[in-house]
Design a protein around this motif. Structure first.
Motif, PDB file in Angstrom:
ATOM      1  N   VAL A  57      -2.785  34.674 -28.654  1.00 48.03           N
ATOM      2  CA  VAL A  57      -4.251  34.618 -28.648  1.00 48.03           C
ATOM      3  C   VAL A  57      -4.786  35.922 -29.233  1.00 48.03           C
ATOM      4  CG1 VAL A  57      -6.289  34.200 -27.238  1.00 48.03           C
ATOM      5  CG2 VAL A  57      -4.095  33.215 -26.545  1.00 48.03           C
ATOM      6  N   ASP A  58      -5.518  35.796 -30.334  1.00 47.03           N
ATOM      7  CA  ASP A  58      -6.020  36.965 -31.059  1.00 47.03           C
ATOM      8  C   ASP A  58      -7.487  37.240 -30.743  1.00 47.03           C
ATOM      9  OD1 ASP A  58      -3.728  37.822 -32.573  1.00 47.03           O
ATOM     10  OD2 ASP A  58      -3.953  36.003 -33.781  1.00 47.03           O
ATOM     11  N   VAL A  59      -7.993  38.294 -31.344  1.00 42.99           N
ATOM     12  CA  VAL A  59      -9.389  38.725 -31.155  1.00 42.99           C
ATOM     13  C   VAL A  59     -10.346  37.556 -31.412  1.00 42.99           C
ATOM     14  CG1 VAL A  59     -11.207  40.224 -32.057  1.00 42.99           C
ATOM     15  CG2 VAL A  59      -8.910  41.126 -31.720  1.00 42.99           C
ATOM     16  N   GLY A  60     -11.261  37.384 -30.474  1.00 42.12           N
ATOM     17  CA  GLY A  60     -12.281  36.352 -30.588  1.00 42.12           C
ATOM     18  C   GLY A  60     -11.872  35.012 -30.016  1.00 42.12           C
ATOM     19  N   GLN A  61     -10.609  34.856 -29.660  1.00 40.73           N
ATOM     20  CA  GLN A  61     -10.149  33.577 -29.127  1.00 40.73           C
ATOM     21  C   GLN A  61     -10.219  33.547 -27.603  1.00 40.73           C
ATOM     22  OE1 GLN A  61      -6.264  33.389 -31.072  1.00 40.73           O
ATOM     23  NE2 GLN A  61      -7.098  31.875 -32.514  1.00 40.73           N
ATOM     24  N   ILE A  62     -10.226  32.343 -27.083  1.00 40.14           N
ATOM     25  CA  ILE A  62     -10.384  32.090 -25.651  1.00 40.14           C
ATOM     26  C   ILE A  62      -9.047  31.637 -25.066  1.00 40.14           C
ATOM     27  CG2 ILE A  62     -11.108  29.703 -26.060  1.00 40.14           C
ATOM     28  CD1 ILE A  62     -13.125  29.980 -23.830  1.00 40.14           C
ATOM     29  N   PHE A  63      -8.828  31.916 -23.795  1.00 40.31           N
ATOM     30  CA  PHE A  63      -7.624  31.429 -23.116  1.00 40.31           C
ATOM     31  C   PHE A  63      -7.938  31.131 -21.658  1.00 40.31           C
ATOM     32  CE2 PHE A  63      -7.572  35.998 -22.569  1.00 40.31           C
ATOM     33  CZ  PHE A  63      -7.147  36.189 -21.271  1.00 40.31           C
ATOM     34  N   GLY A  64      -7.135  30.260 -21.079  1.00 42.17           N
ATOM     35  CA  GLY A  64      -7.272  29.905 -19.668  1.00 42.17           C
ATOM     36  C   GLY A  64      -8.216  28.751 -19.399  1.00 42.17           C
ATOM     37  N   GLU A  65      -8.946  28.299 -20.419  1.00 40.21           N
ATOM     38  CA  GLU A  65      -9.973  27.279 -20.204  1.00 40.21           C
ATOM     39  C   GLU A  65      -9.401  25.937 -19.740  1.00 40.21           C
ATOM     40  OE1 GLU A  65      -8.620  26.662 -24.334  1.00 40.21           O
ATOM     41  OE2 GLU A  65      -8.999  28.411 -23.099  1.00 40.21           O
ATOM     42  N   ALA A  66      -8.238  25.548 -20.255  1.00 42.62           N
ATOM     43  CA  ALA A  66      -7.659  24.261 -19.862  1.00 42.62           C
ATOM     44  C   ALA A  66      -7.271  24.258 -18.382  1.00 42.62           C
ATOM     45  CB  ALA A  66      -6.448  23.937 -20.728  1.00 42.62           C
ATOM     46  N   PHE A  67      -6.752  25.395 -17.912  1.00 42.59           N
ATOM     47  CA  PHE A  67      -6.328  25.468 -16.512  1.00 42.59           C
ATOM     48  C   PHE A  67      -7.518  25.479 -15.557  1.00 42.59           C
ATOM     49  CE2 PHE A  67      -2.606  26.974 -18.766  1.00 42.59           C
ATOM     50  CZ  PHE A  67      -1.612  26.243 -18.142  1.00 42.59           C
ATOM     51  N   VAL A  68      -8.551  26.243 -15.885  1.00 47.64           N
ATOM     52  CA  VAL A  68      -9.696  26.303 -14.977  1.00 47.64           C
ATOM     53  C   VAL A  68     -10.477  25.003 -15.012  1.00 47.64           C
ATOM     54  CG1 VAL A  68      -9.907  28.812 -14.913  1.00 47.64           C
ATOM     55  CG2 VAL A  68     -11.183  27.550 -16.604  1.00 47.64           C
ATOM     56  N   CYS A  69     -10.598  24.387 -16.183  1.00 48.30           N
ATOM     57  CA  CYS A  69     -11.325  23.114 -16.271  1.00 48.30           C
ATOM     58  C   CYS A  69     -10.591  22.002 -15.533  1.00 48.30           C
ATOM     59  CB  CYS A  69     -11.553  22.714 -17.723  1.00 48.30           C
ATOM     60  SG  CYS A  69     -12.771  23.733 -18.568  1.00 48.30           S
ATOM     61  N   ALA A  70      -9.264  22.056 -15.553  1.00 46.36           N
ATOM     62  CA  ALA A  70      -8.464  21.045 -14.873  1.00 46.36           C
ATOM     63  C   ALA A  70      -8.389  21.299 -13.364  1.00 46.36           C
ATOM     64  CB  ALA A  70      -7.055  21.008 -15.455  1.00 46.36           C
ATOM     65  N   GLY A  71      -8.841  22.469 -12.929  1.00 42.86           N
ATOM     66  CA  GLY A  71      -8.761  22.798 -11.507  1.00 42.86           C
ATOM     67  C   GLY A  71      -7.318  22.923 -11.042  1.00 42.86           C
ATOM     68  N   ALA A  72      -6.458  23.391 -11.935  1.00 43.38           N
ATOM     69  CA  ALA A  72      -5.032  23.506 -11.615  1.00 43.38           C
ATOM     70  C   ALA A  72      -4.827  24.368 -10.368  1.00 43.38           C
ATOM     71  CB  ALA A  72      -4.281  24.110 -12.801  1.00 43.38           C
ATOM     72  N   GLU A  73      -3.977  23.896  -9.490  1.00 40.33           N
ATOM     73  CA  GLU A  73      -3.676  24.632  -8.259  1.00 40.33           C
ATOM     74  C   GLU A  73      -2.955  25.938  -8.573  1.00 40.33           C
ATOM     75  OE1 GLU A  73      -4.531  24.145  -4.994  1.00 40.33           O
ATOM     76  OE2 GLU A  73      -5.871  22.667  -5.896  1.00 40.33           O
ATOM     77  N   LYS A  74      -2.105  25.903  -9.596  1.00 36.28           N
ATOM     78  CA  LYS A  74      -1.409  27.120  -9.981  1.00 36.28           C
ATOM     79  C   LYS A  74      -1.050  27.054 -11.461  1.00 36.28           C
ATOM     80  CE  LYS A  74       3.125  25.480  -8.529  1.00 36.28           C
ATOM     81  NZ  LYS A  74       4.326  25.792  -7.807  1.00 36.28           N
ATOM     82  N   LEU A  75      -0.994  28.222 -12.066  1.00 32.02           N
ATOM     83  CA  LEU A  75      -0.617  28.316 -13.469  1.00 32.02           C
ATOM     84  C   LEU A  75       0.864  28.005 -13.640  1.00 32.02           C
ATOM     85  CD1 LEU A  75      -2.346  31.607 -14.659  1.00 32.02           C
ATOM     86  CD2 LEU A  75      -2.924  29.282 -15.310  1.00 32.02           C
ATOM     87  N   LEU A  76       1.173  27.302 -14.710  1.00 30.64           N
ATOM     88  CA  LEU A  76       2.564  27.022 -15.033  1.00 30.64           C
ATOM     89  C   LEU A  76       3.079  28.012 -16.070  1.00 30.64           C
ATOM     90  CD1 LEU A  76       2.246  23.144 -15.282  1.00 30.64           C
ATOM     91  CD2 LEU A  76       3.001  24.520 -13.331  1.00 30.64           C
ATOM     92  N   ILE A  77       2.194  28.872 -16.527  1.00 31.78           N
ATOM     93  CA  ILE A  77       2.508  29.864 -17.553  1.00 31.78           C
ATOM     94  C   ILE A  77       2.055  31.233 -17.063  1.00 31.78           C
ATOM     95  CG2 ILE A  77       2.432  28.297 -19.516  1.00 31.78           C
ATOM     96  CD1 ILE A  77      -0.575  30.428 -18.778  1.00 31.78           C
ATOM     97  N   SER A  78       2.440  32.262 -17.792  1.00 28.71           N
ATOM     98  CA  SER A  78       1.935  33.605 -17.534  1.00 28.71           C
ATOM     99  C   SER A  78       1.176  34.064 -18.771  1.00 28.71           C
ATOM    100  CB  SER A  78       3.080  34.577 -17.250  1.00 28.71           C
ATOM    101  OG  SER A  78       3.750  34.235 -16.048  1.00 28.71           O
ATOM    102  N   VAL A  79       0.273  35.003 -18.576  1.00 28.50           N
ATOM    103  CA  VAL A  79      -0.471  35.595 -19.682  1.00 28.50           C
ATOM    104  C   VAL A  79      -0.182  37.086 -19.652  1.00 28.50           C
ATOM    105  CG1 VAL A  79      -2.741  35.944 -20.720  1.00 28.50           C
ATOM    106  CG2 VAL A  79      -2.277  33.831 -19.441  1.00 28.50           C
ATOM    107  N   MET A  80       0.265  37.601 -20.799  1.00 29.71           N
ATOM    108  CA  MET A  80       0.673  39.001 -20.883  1.00 29.71           C
ATOM    109  C   MET A  80       0.000  39.651 -22.089  1.00 29.71           C
ATOM    110  SD  MET A  80       4.564  40.494 -21.189  1.00 29.71           S
ATOM    111  CE  MET A  80       4.834  39.957 -22.857  1.00 29.71           C
ATOM    112  N   ALA A  81      -0.359  40.907 -21.953  1.00 30.68           N
ATOM    113  CA  ALA A  81      -0.933  41.652 -23.070  1.00 30.68           C
ATOM    114  C   ALA A  81       0.145  41.863 -24.126  1.00 30.68           C
ATOM    115  CB  ALA A  81      -1.489  42.987 -22.589  1.00 30.68           C
ATOM    116  N   GLY A  82      -0.093  41.352 -25.330  1.00 32.20           N
ATOM    117  CA  GLY A  82       0.856  41.523 -26.431  1.00 32.20           C
ATOM    118  C   GLY A  82       0.708  42.884 -27.083  1.00 32.20           C
ATOM    119  N   ALA A  83      -0.429  43.522 -26.824  1.00 27.44           N
ATOM    120  CA  ALA A  83      -0.746  44.863 -27.319  1.00 27.44           C
ATOM    121  C   ALA A  83      -1.774  45.421 -26.345  1.00 27.44           C
ATOM    122  CB  ALA A  83      -1.330  44.777 -28.724  1.00 27.44           C
TER     123      ALA A  83
END
Length: 141
Positions: free
Chosen positions: A77-103
């Motif tokens: 996910v680069d500058v200006g892009q969005i992330f996490g929207e599918a999980f929050v919109c779905a009301g997921a109980e828990k993330l199946l992935i992790s999000v890490m700073a690439g830089a």
């Protein structure tokens, strides 16, 4: 936050929203900005999230780890892009992935519930924001 307006204006979430409304909108959505160092975990698999992230500087990686701890990068996910929207919109109980700073990165987080429910002020931009979010989800899925 104004220094990031040029980046936010390019994000489809804020499409057709006037710049003067953008500042009000970010306040209404309880937007917050946070810096992360390279390889810092932003969200860990198993977390429940209620915020959508937007990359303002740097990049993040969406990673899936197997039982042995091997990491597979499934999205960048680069500058200006969005992330996490599918999980929050779905009301997921828990993330199946992790999000890490690439830089080293700067991220903005907006409160999802405040984005989809009209506030007491009945802000005009809420309907447009919801339409934009639905469009993003439809294109990604």
């Amino acid at each position: 936050m104004k220094k990031y307006f040029s980046i936010l204006r390019k994000n489809p979430l804020f499409s057709d929203i006037a710049e003067d409304e953008l500042e009000k909108m970010l306040g209404c959505l309880s937007a917050s900005i946070k810096d992360y160092s390279k390889n810092e975990i932003i969200f860990m698999a198993g977390d429940k999230i209620d915020k959508v992230g937007i990359v303002l500087c740097g990049n993040v990686q969406i990673i899936k780890e197997d039982i042995l701890g091997n990491r597979n990068i499934i999205a960048h996910v680069d500058v200006g892009q969005i992330f996490g929207e599918a999980f929050v919109c779905a009301g997921a109980e828990k993330l199946l992935i992790s999000v890490m700073a690439g830089a080293n990165c700067t991220l903005m987080f907006i409160d999802y519930k405040k984005a989809i429910y009209t506030c007491d002020n009945s802000c005009v931009f809420h309907h447009r924001l919801l339409e934009n979010m639905l469009g993003i989800l439809a294109r990604k899925n």
